[in-house]
Scaffold this motif. Structure first.
Motif, PDB file in Angstrom:
ATOM      1  N   ALA A   8       0.862  -1.180   0.000  1.00 55.37           N
ATOM      2  CA  ALA A   8       0.000   0.000   0.000  1.00 55.37           C
ATOM      3  C   ALA A   8       0.899   1.231   0.000  1.00 55.37           C
ATOM      4  N   VAL A   9       0.676   2.119  -0.965  1.00 53.97           N
ATOM      5  CA  VAL A   9       1.508   3.307  -1.107  1.00 53.97           C
ATOM      6  C   VAL A   9       0.610   4.544  -1.093  1.00 53.97           C
ATOM      7  N   ALA A  10       0.953   5.500  -0.249  1.00 56.94           N
ATOM      8  CA  ALA A  10       0.228   6.769  -0.190  1.00 56.94           C
ATOM      9  C   ALA A  10       1.072   7.848  -0.845  1.00 56.94           C
ATOM     10  N   MET A  11       0.509   8.533  -1.821  1.00 57.81           N
ATOM     11  CA  MET A  11       1.213   9.620  -2.485  1.00 57.81           C
ATOM     12  C   MET A  11       1.085  10.902  -1.665  1.00 57.81           C
ATOM     13  N   SER A  12       2.220  11.432  -1.267  1.00 57.50           N
ATOM     14  CA  SER A  12       2.238  12.689  -0.531  1.00 57.50           C
ATOM     15  C   SER A  12       2.815  13.763  -1.461  1.00 57.50           C
ATOM     16  N   SER A  13       3.226  14.879  -0.911  1.00 60.54           N
ATOM     17  CA  SER A  13       3.864  15.922  -1.727  1.00 60.54           C
ATOM     18  C   SER A  13       5.104  16.371  -0.966  1.00 60.54           C
ATOM     19  N   ASP A  14       4.998  17.424  -0.183  1.00 59.34           N
ATOM     20  CA  ASP A  14       6.074  17.832   0.709  1.00 59.34           C
ATOM     21  C   ASP A  14       5.689  17.641   2.167  1.00 59.34           C
ATOM     22  N   GLY A  15       4.599  16.926   2.402  1.00 59.24           N
ATOM     23  CA  GLY A  15       4.145  16.758   3.772  1.00 59.24           C
ATOM     24  C   GLY A  15       3.903  18.106   4.437  1.00 59.24           C
ATOM     25  N   ALA A  27       4.867   5.793   2.309  1.00 54.60           N
ATOM     26  CA  ALA A  27       4.443   7.082   1.769  1.00 54.60           C
ATOM     27  C   ALA A  27       5.546   7.579   0.845  1.00 54.60           C
ATOM     28  N   LEU A  28       5.156   8.123  -0.289  1.00 54.12           N
ATOM     29  CA  LEU A  28       6.127   8.645  -1.251  1.00 54.12           C
ATOM     30  C   LEU A  28       5.879  10.129  -1.450  1.00 54.12           C
ATOM     31  N   ARG A  29       6.836  10.943  -1.029  1.00 52.99           N
ATOM     32  CA  ARG A  29       6.767  12.378  -1.281  1.00 52.99           C
ATOM     33  C   ARG A  29       7.355  12.677  -2.656  1.00 52.99           C
ATOM     34  N   SER A  30       6.567  13.321  -3.470  1.00 50.09           N
ATOM     35  CA  SER A  30       7.007  13.625  -4.844  1.00 50.09           C
ATOM     36  C   SER A  30       7.343  15.096  -5.031  1.00 50.09           C
ATOM     37  N   ARG A  31       7.211  15.895  -3.975  1.00 50.13           N
ATOM     38  CA  ARG A  31       7.442  17.328  -4.054  1.00 50.13           C
ATOM     39  C   ARG A  31       6.582  17.947  -5.158  1.00 50.13           C
ATOM     40  N   ALA A  65      12.708  19.077 -10.476  1.00 51.56           N
ATOM     41  CA  ALA A  65      11.403  18.405 -10.422  1.00 51.56           C
ATOM     42  C   ALA A  65      11.477  17.012 -11.027  1.00 51.56           C
ATOM     43  N   CYS A  66      10.743  16.088 -10.446  1.00 47.69           N
ATOM     44  CA  CYS A  66      10.623  14.738 -11.006  1.00 47.69           C
ATOM     45  C   CYS A  66       9.391  14.670 -11.897  1.00 47.69           C
ATOM     46  N   THR A  67       9.398  13.756 -12.822  1.00 51.00           N
ATOM     47  CA  THR A  67       8.270  13.571 -13.728  1.00 51.00           C
ATOM     48  C   THR A  67       7.316  12.523 -13.151  1.00 51.00           C
ATOM     49  N   PRO A  68       6.068  12.515 -13.598  1.00 51.21           N
ATOM     50  CA  PRO A  68       5.160  11.454 -13.162  1.00 51.21           C
ATOM     51  C   PRO A  68       5.696  10.059 -13.461  1.00 51.21           C
ATOM     52  N   GLU A  69       6.409   9.925 -14.574  1.00 47.08           N
ATOM     53  CA  GLU A  69       6.952   8.606 -14.944  1.00 47.08           C
ATOM     54  C   GLU A  69       8.032   8.162 -13.965  1.00 47.08           C
ATOM     55  N   GLU A  70       8.854   9.088 -13.506  1.00 46.41           N
ATOM     56  CA  GLU A  70       9.880   8.737 -12.517  1.00 46.41           C
ATOM     57  C   GLU A  70       9.239   8.351 -11.186  1.00 46.41           C
ATOM     58  N   ILE A  71       8.184   9.040 -10.833  1.00 43.48           N
ATOM     59  CA  ILE A  71       7.465   8.684  -9.614  1.00 43.48           C
ATOM     60  C   ILE A  71       6.843   7.301  -9.755  1.00 43.48           C
ATOM     61  N   ALA A  72       6.320   6.997 -10.927  1.00 47.14           N
ATOM     62  CA  ALA A  72       5.730   5.682 -11.166  1.00 47.14           C
ATOM     63  C   ALA A  72       6.776   4.581 -11.048  1.00 47.14           C
ATOM     64  N   VAL A 122       9.280   8.247   2.083  1.00 45.65           N
ATOM     65  CA  VAL A 122      10.383   8.312   1.132  1.00 45.65           C
ATOM     66  C   VAL A 122      10.195   9.545   0.249  1.00 45.65           C
ATOM     67  N   THR A 123      11.242  10.345   0.106  1.00 46.39           N
ATOM     68  CA  THR A 123      11.174  11.544  -0.714  1.00 46.39           C
ATOM     69  C   THR A 123      11.937  11.333  -2.010  1.00 46.39           C
ATOM     70  N   LEU A 124      11.291  11.675  -3.115  1.00 41.49           N
ATOM     71  CA  LEU A 124      11.916  11.574  -4.425  1.00 41.49           C
ATOM     72  C   LEU A 124      12.121  12.978  -4.979  1.00 41.49           C
ATOM     73  N   ASP A 125      13.367  13.366  -5.178  1.00 39.42           N
ATOM     74  CA  ASP A 125      13.655  14.621  -5.862  1.00 39.42           C
ATOM     75  C   ASP A 125      15.086  14.574  -6.392  1.00 39.42           C
TER      76      ASP A 125
END
Length: 269
Positions: A141-148, A186-190, A216-223, A242-245
């Protein structure tokens, strides 16, 4: 990286018909998954979506109009899933419908409740509903966050509160569902320049973000990152945020960005 083979597995993605949700659906489908995509308000062009999946030789998605705040919609959705699958393997909570924050004097209790109802509680509510329907939780189960709650942008107030609650639920559910074999992240995508971001923050913020596009990351990188989270690579980190940037957190301060912001755009770019 070696991603799991998801052939025949059901991957449920709320808000899955555009932006990050759609990118995740396509990514999992490339690895054989049946993507189950929810949307609301009749906002999805279902023929165009199916064409996207057919173009990559992926299984046709199940596309369902379901408001995440309505329990009856969730129950009806899972009845449809049960007709074709014996359980849900991956659940990605991607819906983020929040009110704009327009200043301290405009803060309203109802706006806060609505933001939590759509962007925080569905992560828990859907996990409950999945267990009721199939007598088991998803494997991932993965929850998409942003910058929290750790950043501030214009109009971000309700987002920050909603994501703080969401990330708390992630840690809570990871702890309590460990014995059930459910890995929770949880995945922070900023800041990702999706249509939802543009709708939320407006053209001025989008233009500012464009000047720092390399962070910035792309939607594809987040996927792809979500695929990794659901392929056993982060199992030891269940319950983490987890933060992706691309190093944005390192330069996200006045001392580093200030001089660049003050330059004419031609010099800054």
């Amino acid at each position: 990286m070696h991603f799991n083979d998801f052939t025949g597995k059901a991957v449920l993605i709320t808000g899955g018909t555009r932006g990050i949700g759609l990118a995740c659906g396509l990514a999992f489908a490339r690895h054989g998954a049946r993507a189950i995509l929810t949307h609301r308000w009749g906002s999805a062009d279902e023929d165009a979506l199916r064409a996207r999946f057919a173009a990559i030789g992926a299984p046709a998605p199940m596309i369902v109009e379901a408001d995440v705040s309505r329990d009856e919609d969730t129950a009806a959705l899972l009845e449809r899933v049960k007709a074709e699958h014996d359980h849900v393997d991956v659940f990605i909570s991607n819906v983020a419908v929040v009110q704009r924050g327009e200043g301290t004097l405009e803060l309203k209790r109802r706006s806060l409740y609505k933001s939590l109802e759509y962007s925080s509680w569905p992560f828990v509510g859907y996990l409950h509903a999945i267990h009721r329907a199939f007598a088991r939780y998803p494997r991932y189960a993965v929850a998409m966050s942003s910058d929290g709650p750790d950043a501030h942008y214009p109009a971000y107030g309700y987002v920050a509160v909603a994501k703080a609650v969401l990330e708390t639920f992630v840690r809570y559910m990871a702890t309590h569902l460990f014995a059930d074999g459910c890995k929770v992240q949880a995945l922070r995508s900023r800041q990702v320049m999706t249509e939802s971001y543009k709708d939320m923050f407006g053209p001025e913020q989008v233009e500012l973000g464009r000047r720092f596009a390399e962070f910035a990351c792309t939607p594809e990188e987040i996927a792809d990152t979500t695929l990794a989270l659901c392929s056993g690579m982060f199992d030891a980190m269940s319950g983490q945020v987890v933060t992706l940037d691309r190093g944005a957190a390192f330069v996200d301060n006045i001392a580093t960005l200030g001089p660049r912001l003050l330059q004419p755009e031609t010099e800054a770019t």
